[in-house]
Design a protein around this motif. Structure first.
Motif: not given
Lengths: 209, 209
Positions: A61-89
């Motif tokens: 997972e660290t290797g993945l984060l180190m090797s990525v250069e950009a992330i589509p805004p939509a995917a970023m938004e989906a992740l943000r949403l997941h973390v919010e749901e996570e907080a609720t759960i």
DNA sequence: TCCACCAATCTTGCATACAAGCGATGGAGC
DNA sequence: GCTCCATCGCTTGTATGCAAGATTGGTGGA
């Protein structure tokens, strides 16, 4: 925890052949193992196995984060949403739901940043560490994990990938540190709840022909 | 390349049951796949699959090099020895031997730096990329790969882990770049040699009862 | 009372038999 | 001569039957 072929065959209403196939698939993923002519057992990872699984996750997972250069805004938004749901759960859900939601973050991250092959690898490794968490006494630090996830997302959003990787390493270390790898829990305790949520219950009413 | 269950069962002198089990193990590792009621086939990775495998290797192997802090001198020595043997094989060996030796470097590296679990993952991924190399036209750059491996070891020995990781990423990129992912080769060409080295030949003399 | 040994029973391992589906081939119609 | 359809054969999918081995319970002896 023993899983008899005949028992499972009767419960699910199929023959032993299909049960064996399913078991061998699970064995390939490291979920169960077979002891010759004794039966199938849910794996009970040793402390070393547990450390290996966490180490592998950290590397990948660290290797993945180190090797990525950009992330589509939509995917970023989906992740943000997941973390919010996570907080609720995390605040209101059961232990089982919390564990699933926290694990799903890492899988969704892999889906967003990598390819199906690597995602599948991360999925299996996450399943392993969840198994470990159920076997060993773990201090329930779901809120802290949720905060870690949010911080990782923040770093990602600003393009600070190295920092995101460092946060991820620290996060996984902390989850591992929360385990007491010297004391084994009773494996039967939580597993049965996890393994019999919906699929088997209707089958119990099946007439034992 | 089709792998009939009955054919394999006769060749190896076992029943279809065992052949199926072996095939399903290979399927779990991504080596073969089954087409319903048509048979088993050695996977022919698409260009996307190939890219995914190389990407996964790059992520994991660079992540591994970045997260390691020290390596036992004995392991370092063993790796150095392997690269030397590699050089010999690259100069004199067959294509098959060269491919194996070059792939083994990455596996031995994983053995030295990580744990059995991660090593197994890297082993499977390496097998995948070897499969890809056999399917697509690859310029035979074994000498260059061998030099890359030596350079990676040099960086490791000096403790320049970040540089080693960068070299590894460049190395894997170069191997991938050597492939012509637009043109597919005849899959039958090299595969049969690989798959029938020793196990089947004596069985061919078995009387077809 | 405890330990060793034996047998009964239950388990997986493996082979075989049957069922179902896909593909190829041959024939008929246009 | 070409195309479409039906039938046949070969393939995997699934179940079942039998054999080998492990565990467990009981029994006999010390």
């Amino acid at each position: 925890m023993r899983l008899g072929e005949s028992m499972l065959a009767e419960i699910f209403g199929v023959s032993r052949t299909r049960v064996r196939e399913a078991m061998m698939k699970l064995e390939a993923r490291g979920i169960v193992h077979v002891s010759a002519r004794r039966g199938w057992f849910v794996v009970e990872p040793s402390a070393d196995d547990a450390r290996a699984a966490f180490h592998a996750r950290k590397v990948i997972e660290t290797g993945l984060l180190m090797s990525v250069e950009a992330i589509p805004p939509a995917a970023m938004e989906a992740l943000r949403l997941h973390v919010e749901e996570e907080a609720t759960i995390v605040q209101s859900g059961s232990v089982h739901d919390r564990t699933c939601a926290l694990g799903d973050f890492h899988i969704h991250l892999a889906e967003a940043l990598s390819n199906p092959l690597l995602t599948e690898i991360i999925r299996d490794l996450t399943a392993r560490t969840v198994l470990v968490s159920m076997l060993y006494q773990s201090v329930d630090d779901a809120a802290s994990s949720n905060a870690d996830h949010a911080a990782i997302l923040d770093a990602m959003q600003s393009g600070r990938w190295a920092e995101a990787a460092a946060l991820m390493a620290a996060h996984i270390d902390q989850v591992e540190a929360g385990l007491d790898l010297s004391a084994r829990l009773d494996p039967l305790a939580g597993l049965k709840d996890i393994l019999t949520p919906a699929a088997t219950r209707p089958s119990f009413s099946r007439s034992p022909s």
